[in-house]
Scaffold this active site. Structure first.
Site, PDB file in Angstrom:
ATOM      1  N   ASP A 204       0.832  -1.194   0.000  1.00  0.00           N
ATOM      2  CA  ASP A 204       0.000   0.000   0.000  1.00  0.00           C
ATOM      3  C   ASP A 204       0.877   1.259   0.000  1.00  0.00           C
ATOM      4  O   ASP A 204       1.882   1.319   0.713  1.00  0.00           O
ATOM      5  CB  ASP A 204      -0.852  -0.031   1.279  1.00  0.00           C
ATOM      6  CG  ASP A 204      -1.956   0.982   1.268  1.00  0.00           C
ATOM      7  OD1 ASP A 204      -2.860   0.865   0.432  1.00  0.00           O
ATOM      8  OD2 ASP A 204      -1.921   1.905   2.108  1.00  0.00           O
ATOM      9  N   GLU A 273       1.850   0.115  -4.817  1.00  0.00           N
ATOM     10  CA  GLU A 273       0.898   1.155  -5.251  1.00  0.00           C
ATOM     11  C   GLU A 273       1.601   2.503  -5.175  1.00  0.00           C
ATOM     12  O   GLU A 273       2.168   2.840  -4.131  1.00  0.00           O
ATOM     13  CB  GLU A 273      -0.321   1.169  -4.332  1.00  0.00           C
ATOM     14  CG  GLU A 273      -1.316   2.258  -4.714  1.00  0.00           C
ATOM     15  CD  GLU A 273      -2.234   2.696  -3.584  1.00  0.00           C
ATOM     16  OE1 GLU A 273      -3.303   3.238  -3.859  1.00  0.00           O
ATOM     17  OE2 GLU A 273      -1.864   2.501  -2.406  1.00  0.00           O
TER      18      GLU A 273
HETATM   19  C1  GLC Z   1      -4.273   3.052  -0.431  1.00  0.00           C
HETATM   20  C2  GLC Z   1      -5.427   2.089  -0.354  1.00  0.00           C
HETATM   21  C3  GLC Z   1      -6.640   2.820   0.130  1.00  0.00           C
HETATM   22  C4  GLC Z   1      -6.346   3.362   1.511  1.00  0.00           C
HETATM   23  C5  GLC Z   1      -5.088   4.213   1.520  1.00  0.00           C
HETATM   24  C6  GLC Z   1      -4.589   4.452   2.913  1.00  0.00           C
HETATM   25  O1  GLC Z   1      -4.445   4.035  -1.375  1.00  0.00           O
HETATM   26  O2  GLC Z   1      -5.596   1.475  -1.593  1.00  0.00           O
HETATM   27  O3  GLC Z   1      -7.780   2.020   0.141  1.00  0.00           O
HETATM   28  O4  GLC Z   1      -7.419   4.134   1.973  1.00  0.00           O
HETATM   29  O5  GLC Z   1      -4.034   3.590   0.838  1.00  0.00           O
HETATM   30  O6  GLC Z   1      -4.053   3.282   3.449  1.00  0.00           O
END
Ligand code: GLC
Length: 549
Positions: A204, A273
């Site tokens: 994440d 991500e």
């Molecule tokens: C990422 C996740 C999202 C979450 C954020 C904070 O973007 O995909 O769902 O709210 O991180 O952890």
């Protein structure tokens, strides 16, 4: 332990993302769980995916629905137990599916014991595990950093009489990766799950791990006067250049440490991500060189714009910067309105959904499908009273949050709650099921030739036999207002991939330099293009896969 064979199953593979709360409830509490997922793994194996990515199922107060973890190494009772997870992994492996878990290391929950200890005083053992800073003389936070979910990224804490950093909710304090003990604790938790038998990680917000040590303010990028399409008028987070609150150079060194650990486990992988001002450049940086992440995704295909001209621009830039890096392409996930509605509006044509699938599955990189993509589900309309997502509640009605893509999976068209609920349960699901999903439920589409589901299945089966689509280079052909076209090439095999991304028929010619169009690859399951010599007559949303001479 043996060194990873690095068989590379993930390279050009297809990963199916599961949002556990909304996949399948097995105990009647209205919330999906691990035994429910295990029961439904057949669906994913039959679709032909290579692996699954499970959004977080770890202990959490669920303020951000699991992206606020209070114990990295245990299962939240809402989702089941560690032995339920063991059973899930065993079943997935028996079906030939890899299992990737989603870990959130940038921040913890404020209920994590580390944070409870850290906030207790300025001199405890974990005092420096989070990002603490004194107020300025006027009482304001130390700089202008903003939270993505709204307001300042700094929250005052009366115990320490200091601010702490949170890039998301105030209940998601940011870990201080500059502290070597934090890095070690994170690596220990990675090792825990690798020893458990998982095949990899979705990481994440992987570029948020480090912040600028000097806490310098971000420069502004100008008011949202419409001159910069990236500047959303709704969320001022987009009004800054994020030079200092994320994507810091120290992260590359940490990612090398992480990769060295993960590489000790055969056939494992990581996908990061990345939300950044220049996402593709970060994907290149984080996945190039083979010593950091295996793959990463950014948001270029997850935003509003689409169409041949926009996508040509994205892939041109991609080819310029990504080099030896390896992207993972997603067109929907649990944070973004579903692609059917985002690209297709209120009544998405089936042709568009099939063209989008064919495009996603023929790009150079790995593909991440989100649960329900394979059914062509549209975004669900959620009434304000039913909203659960704190992001949406804060920014409604201009931004309705992420609940519309998180409603329960549509399994059986005639069953209560579309088959999401446990048998006999009368508990309402945590988000209402979407009525428009009924006609699209999996049981209606399975075996229906030409359905979106059968199209995905055919595409997945077909691409396995076309190495150029999995391993090949990708060369873009000339830009065209309706048609996006590129050539995938591997070991002498050249495949033309061309998509009419519009609802109007169009006559098109491939660039002469691409060479003559040969046999059409009709087994792909998608069609809508007639070839005569080097002229192609596309139907609306038509797709052409053909060999090149
Ligand atoms: C990422 C996740 C999202 C979450 C954020 C904070 O973007 O995909 O769902 O709210 O991180 O952890």
């Amino acid at each position: 332990m043996t060194k990873a064979s690095n068989s590379g199953w993930w390279r050009g593979g297809v990963i199916y993302q599961i949002y556990p709360r909304s996949f399948q409830d097995s105990n009647g509490d209205g919330i999906g769980d691990l035994p429910g997922i295990t029961r439904r793994l057949d669906h994913i194996a039959a679709l032909g995916a290579d692996g699954i990515w499970l959004s977080p199922f770890f202990k959490s107060p669920m303020k951000d629905f699991g992206y606020d973890i209070s114990d990295y190494c245990d299962v939240d009772p809402m989702f089941g137990t560690l032995s339920d997870f063991k059973a899930l992994v065993m079943r997935a492996h028996a079906l030939g599916l890899k299992v990737m878990i989603d870990q959130v290391y940038s921040h913890t929950s404020d209920q994590h014991p580390w944070f409870k200890e850290s906030r207790a005083s300025r001199d405890n053992a974990k005092a420096d595990w989070y990002v603490w800073a004194d107020a300025r003389d006027d009482g304001n936070p130390p700089n202008n950093w903003l939270s993505i979910f709204g307001g300042s990224a700094w929250q005052w804490d009366t115990r320490r009489r200091q601010y702490f950093l949170h890039n998301f909710l105030t209940s998601q304090p940011d870990l201080n990766f500059h502290n070597p003990e934090v890095q070690q604790a994170v690596l220990d938790s990675v090792k825990f799950w690798l020893d458990f038998g998982v095949d990899g990680y979705r990481l994440d917000v992987v570029n948020f791990y480090f912040h600028d040590r000097q806490l310098r303010s971000n420069p502004g990028r100008g008011m949202p006067d419409g001159s910069d399409p990236a500047v959303s008028p709704v969320n001022p987070y987009a009004w800054q250049w994020h030079h200092f609150d994320k994507s810091q150079p120290e992260n590359l060194v940490f990612l090398q440490r992480l990769r060295a650990l993960v590489d000790q486990y055969p056939d494992t992988t990581m996908v990061g991500e990345i939300g950044d001002d220049d996402g593709l450049a970060r994907v290149a940086e984080y996945t190039g060189g083979g010593d950091k992440l295996h793959m990463a995704y950014c948001f270029d295909l997850l935003g509003e714009p689409h169409g041949a001209t926009y996508l040509h621009g994205v892939f041109t830039r991609f080819n310029q910067v990504v080099g030896s890096g390896w992207p993972c392409w997603a067109i929907t996930n649990h944070d973004i309105p579903r692609v059917a509605t985002r690209w297709g509006g209120a009544h998405p044509p089936a042709g568009l959904l099939k063209a989008a699938a064919a495009l996603q599955l023929s790009l150079r990189g790995t593909a991440c499908l989100y649960q329900g993509d394979e059914l062509g589900l549209p975004e669900a309309e959620i009434a304000f009273e039913d909203l659960q997502d704190p992001y949406g509640i804060a920014m409604w009605p201009d931004y309705k949050g992420r609940d519309g893509c998180r409603t329960p999976m549509a399994w059986e068209s005639a069953a209560p709650d579309l088959g999401f609920g446990a048998a006999g349960s009368t508990t309402a699901p945590w988000l209402p099921v979407a009525e428009p999903h009924r006609a699209l439920a999996a049981d209606r589409q399975r075996g229906q030739s030409g359905s979106v589901y059968e199209t995905y299945r055919a595409l997945l089966a077909w691409r396995r036999g076309v190495p150029a689509l999995i391993h090949g280079d990708m060369t873009l052909l000339s830009a065209h207002p309706q048609v996006l076209a590129f050539v995938r090439e591997h070991a002498g095999e050249r495949v033309l991939c061309a998509f009419n991304l519009s609802d109007a028929a169009v006559n098109w010619r491939a660039d002469a330099a691409a060479g003559p169009i040969g046999a059409v690859l009709a087994d792909s399951g998608v069609r809508g293009a007639a070839v005569q010599g080097d002229a192609v007559a596309f139907e609306p949303w038509g797709v052409l896969f053909a060999r090149l001479g």
